[in-house]
Design an enzyme around this catalytic site. Structure first.
Site, PDB file in Angstrom:
ATOM      1  N   MET A   1       0.833  -1.208   0.000  1.00 11.62           N
ATOM      2  CA  MET A   1       0.000   0.000   0.000  1.00 11.62           C
ATOM      3  C   MET A   1       0.867   1.257   0.000  1.00 11.62           C
ATOM      4  O   MET A   1       0.376   2.354   0.311  1.00 11.62           O
ATOM      5  CB  MET A   1      -0.936   0.003   1.209  1.00 11.62           C
ATOM      6  CG  MET A   1      -1.908  -1.185   1.163  1.00 11.62           C
ATOM      7  SD  MET A   1      -3.406  -0.924   2.113  1.00 11.62           S
ATOM      8  CE  MET A   1      -2.743  -0.689   3.739  1.00 11.62           C
ATOM      9  N   GLY A   2       2.150   1.102  -0.329  1.00 11.53           N
ATOM     10  CA  GLY A   2       3.020   2.276  -0.422  1.00 11.53           C
ATOM     11  C   GLY A   2       3.501   2.766   0.927  1.00 11.53           C
ATOM     12  O   GLY A   2       3.398   2.052   1.931  1.00 11.53           O
ATOM     13  N   ALA A   3       4.065   4.004   0.948  1.00 11.82           N
ATOM     14  CA  ALA A   3       4.732   4.548   2.146  1.00 11.82           C
ATOM     15  C   ALA A   3       5.738   3.498   2.634  1.00 11.82           C
ATOM     16  O   ALA A   3       5.712   3.057   3.779  1.00 11.82           O
ATOM     17  CB  ALA A   3       3.730   4.922   3.236  1.00 11.82           C
ATOM     18  N   LEU A   4       6.607   3.126   1.730  1.00 14.94           N
ATOM     19  CA  LEU A   4       7.438   1.936   1.928  1.00 14.94           C
ATOM     20  C   LEU A   4       8.591   2.178   2.894  1.00 14.94           C
ATOM     21  O   LEU A   4       9.105   3.288   3.017  1.00 14.94           O
ATOM     22  CB  LEU A   4       7.967   1.459   0.570  1.00 14.94           C
ATOM     23  CG  LEU A   4       6.864   1.151  -0.453  1.00 14.94           C
ATOM     24  CD1 LEU A   4       7.485   0.715  -1.786  1.00 14.94           C
ATOM     25  CD2 LEU A   4       5.897   0.090   0.055  1.00 14.94           C
ATOM     26  N   HIS A   5       8.984   1.105   3.566  1.00 16.90           N
ATOM     27  CA  HIS A   5      10.065   1.163   4.548  1.00 16.90           C
ATOM     28  C   HIS A   5      10.920  -0.099   4.409  1.00 16.90           C
ATOM     29  O   HIS A   5      10.685  -0.920   3.502  1.00 16.90           O
ATOM     30  CB  HIS A   5       9.486   1.307   5.959  1.00 16.90           C
ATOM     31  CG  HIS A   5       8.405   0.303   6.271  1.00 16.90           C
ATOM     32  ND1 HIS A   5       8.641  -1.044   6.376  1.00 16.90           N
ATOM     33  CD2 HIS A   5       7.059   0.451   6.468  1.00 16.90           C
ATOM     34  CE1 HIS A   5       7.531  -1.679   6.662  1.00 16.90           C
ATOM     35  NE2 HIS A   5       6.531  -0.801   6.708  1.00 16.90           N
TER      36      HIS A   5
ATOM     37  N   HIS B   1       9.236  -3.506   3.765  1.00  9.90           N
ATOM     38  CA  HIS B   1       8.852  -3.786   2.372  1.00  9.90           C
ATOM     39  C   HIS B   1      10.085  -4.153   1.550  1.00  9.90           C
ATOM     40  O   HIS B   1      10.038  -5.042   0.703  1.00  9.90           O
ATOM     41  CB  HIS B   1       8.184  -2.553   1.750  1.00  9.90           C
ATOM     42  CG  HIS B   1       6.918  -2.129   2.422  1.00  9.90           C
ATOM     43  ND1 HIS B   1       6.840  -1.017   3.220  1.00  9.90           N
ATOM     44  CD2 HIS B   1       5.674  -2.655   2.410  1.00  9.90           C
ATOM     45  CE1 HIS B   1       5.600  -0.872   3.659  1.00  9.90           C
ATOM     46  NE2 HIS B   1       4.868  -1.850   3.192  1.00  9.90           N
TER      47      HIS B   1
ATOM     48  N   GLY C   1       4.292 -10.227   4.173  1.00 12.07           N
ATOM     49  CA  GLY C   1       5.004 -10.115   5.444  1.00 12.07           C
ATOM     50  C   GLY C   1       4.300 -10.882   6.555  1.00 12.07           C
ATOM     51  O   GLY C   1       3.078 -10.853   6.676  1.00 12.07           O
ATOM     52  N   GLU C   2       5.111 -11.532   7.363  1.00 12.43           N
ATOM     53  CA  GLU C   2       4.617 -12.205   8.573  1.00 12.43           C
ATOM     54  C   GLU C   2       3.925 -11.201   9.501  1.00 12.43           C
ATOM     55  O   GLU C   2       3.061 -11.563  10.284  1.00 12.43           O
ATOM     56  CB  GLU C   2       5.832 -12.831   9.269  1.00 12.43           C
ATOM     57  CG  GLU C   2       5.525 -13.555  10.542  1.00 12.43           C
ATOM     58  CD  GLU C   2       6.789 -13.878  11.333  1.00 12.43           C
ATOM     59  OE1 GLU C   2       7.872 -13.360  10.982  1.00 12.43           O
ATOM     60  OE2 GLU C   2       6.676 -14.631  12.303  1.00 12.43           O
ATOM     61  N   LYS C   3       4.341  -9.941   9.398  1.00 13.79           N
ATOM     62  CA  LYS C   3       3.764  -8.867  10.210  1.00 13.79           C
ATOM     63  C   LYS C   3       2.231  -8.891  10.171  1.00 13.79           C
ATOM     64  O   LYS C   3       1.573  -8.618  11.162  1.00 13.79           O
ATOM     65  CB  LYS C   3       4.315  -7.543   9.675  1.00 13.79           C
ATOM     66  CG  LYS C   3       3.483  -6.317   9.905  1.00 13.79           C
ATOM     67  CD  LYS C   3       3.846  -5.667  11.198  1.00 13.79           C
ATOM     68  CE  LYS C   3       3.226  -4.314  11.407  1.00 13.79           C
ATOM     69  NZ  LYS C   3       1.998  -4.037  10.713  1.00 13.79           N
TER      70      LYS C   3
HETATM   71  P1  AMP Z   1       1.352  -2.818   3.483  1.00 14.19           P
HETATM   72  O1  AMP Z   1       1.949  -1.816   2.573  1.00 14.19           O
HETATM   73  O2  AMP Z   1       1.329  -2.421   4.916  1.00 14.19           O
HETATM   74  O3  AMP Z   1       0.063  -3.395   2.976  1.00 14.19           O
HETATM   75  O4  AMP Z   1       2.362  -4.036   3.445  1.00 14.19           O
HETATM   76  C1  AMP Z   1       2.722  -4.645   2.235  1.00 14.19           C
HETATM   77  C2  AMP Z   1       3.402  -5.947   2.558  1.00 14.19           C
HETATM   78  O5  AMP Z   1       4.549  -5.688   3.339  1.00 14.19           O
HETATM   79  C3  AMP Z   1       2.499  -6.887   3.377  1.00 14.19           C
HETATM   80  O6  AMP Z   1       2.673  -8.211   2.930  1.00 14.19           O
HETATM   81  C4  AMP Z   1       3.017  -6.688   4.757  1.00 14.19           C
HETATM   82  O7  AMP Z   1       2.802  -7.798   5.598  1.00 14.19           O
HETATM   83  C5  AMP Z   1       4.498  -6.467   4.517  1.00 14.19           C
HETATM   84  N1  AMP Z   1       5.099  -5.769   5.640  1.00 14.19           N
HETATM   85  C6  AMP Z   1       4.670  -4.629   6.226  1.00 14.19           C
HETATM   86  N2  AMP Z   1       5.439  -4.327   7.283  1.00 14.19           N
HETATM   87  C7  AMP Z   1       6.376  -5.312   7.370  1.00 14.19           C
HETATM   88  C8  AMP Z   1       7.461  -5.582   8.257  1.00 14.19           C
HETATM   89  N3  AMP Z   1       7.734  -4.788   9.281  1.00 14.19           N
HETATM   90  N4  AMP Z   1       8.199  -6.680   8.031  1.00 14.19           N
HETATM   91  C9  AMP Z   1       7.925  -7.510   6.999  1.00 14.19           C
HETATM   92  N5  AMP Z   1       6.923  -7.322   6.135  1.00 14.19           N
HETATM   93  C10 AMP Z   1       6.158  -6.235   6.318  1.00 14.19           C
END
Ligand code: AMP
Length: 292
Positions: free
Chosen positions: A33-37, A40, A156-158
């Site tokens: 969903m962007g705002a990547l860190h 990601h 992500g396992e998160k």
């Molecule tokens: P999001 O942009 O939050 O939807 O996340 C995109 C993908 O990145 C999803 O599969 C999340 O589970 C993964 N993700 C988000 N934060 C983390 C993290 N801290 N460690 C590993 N994967 C992550």
């Protein structure tokens, strides 16, 4: 830094992926969903190790938000994202709007798009606290799989419960292989999240209690505790200064909305809490039996 192709419509992304596959390349997909860190980036790096080409989608999916203000304030930074992705080795990043992703639904709106069944793992916890969330996740993930037809997709396992939902969607379609990547954490244990940027200094301090609670529950489990209520009490004892949505333990192989009566082999602790207006989630395997 590698070069990365930026595409702003789903149709061009579909063509790019079709050409890549036709050239005989394996393709890894990382939906975001962007705002990547850095979390990601770790997914992208895992994808580059296993695939010839890596594509990333960026879409703040309105189908998975039940709270309009949460959707509104979700951080967005497409150009910054592209830079981070080029650094991590992605070959293409694409985005579009709801109408672009669901072009077959004339004038597509959140209400008019038919939902994909998220399966049994959508029951309870995030599914109970966020109405329609996993239907929205399953729907966009199925669409991203159909568009890109990846060899493997990385999650992500998160977002642990989400990985179970995504595995259900992939089983239904017959592809892709799902890879789950370990949670990336800050030095003090806080799970990396796009939402962390919304925390002020005091909130950032309080947010540490989520991971602290999970690691404490893992210690207790390792010392032999197997009673879900006692493990839950340990989680709650550490969740200070935050408003808890849930703090629970589940057997990941026998997922159920209800708390298990007792645990035998596998166990995972999952928490969700609000730090002021920011809702955070985290989870941790308590056993040492699984990979993630
Ligand atoms: P999001 O942009 O939050 O939807 O996340 C995109 C993908 O990145 C999803 O599969 C999340 O589970 C993964 N993700 C988000 N934060 C983390 C993290 N801290 N460690 C590993 N994967 C992550």
């Amino acid at each position: 830094m590698g070069t990365i192709q930026l595409l702003r419509d789903a149709r061009s992304a579909r063509d790019w992926c079709a050409e890549t596959r036709a050239a005989g390349h394996s393709l890894g997909l990382v939906p975001t969903m962007g705002a990547l860190h850095a979390g990601h980036a770790s997914l992208v790096e895992a994808a580059t190790r296993e695939n010839d080409r890596v594509v990333v989608s960026v879409f703040v999916n309105p189908l998975q938000f039940d709270d309009p203000s949460d959707l509104e304030k979700y951080p967005r930074d497409f150009e910054g994202d592209a830079e981070l992705l080029a650094e991590a080795g992605a070959d293409m990043v694409f985005t579009d709007d709801l109408q672009g992703f669901f072009a077959e639904v004339p004038g597509a709106t959140v209400d008019s798009i038919p939902r994909v069944d998220p399966g049994p793992a959508a029951a309870g916890l995030e599914g109970a606290h966020r109405n329609g969330h996993f239907e929205g996740v399953a729907t966009i993930v199925a669409r991203l799989f159909e568009l890109t037809e990846p060899t493997r997709a990385y999650f992500g396992e998160k977002d642990y419960q989400q990985t179970l939902v995504v595995e259900h969607v992939a089983r239904g379609l017959g592809f892709p292989e799902i890879r789950v990547v370990e949670t990336s954490r800050e030095a003090d244990g806080l799970a990396r999240s796009s939402r962390n940027t919304l925390l002020d200094a005091a909130g950032r301090e309080r947010a540490i209690s989520l991971s602290r609670a999970l690691f404490a529950a893992r210690e207790l489990f390792r010392s032999g505790e197997r009673h879900p209520l006692n493990l839950r009490a340990e989680l709650l004892r550490h969740l200070e200064g935050v408003e808890v949505d849930y703090a629970e333990v589940r057997d990941p192989e026998a997922w159920s909305a209800e708390r298990p009566v007792h645990l035998q082999g596998r166990a995972r602790a999952l928490v969700a809490a609000r730090v002021g207006a920011v809702r955070l989630i985290d989870n941790l395997a308590l056993d040492d039996l699984g990979k993630c």
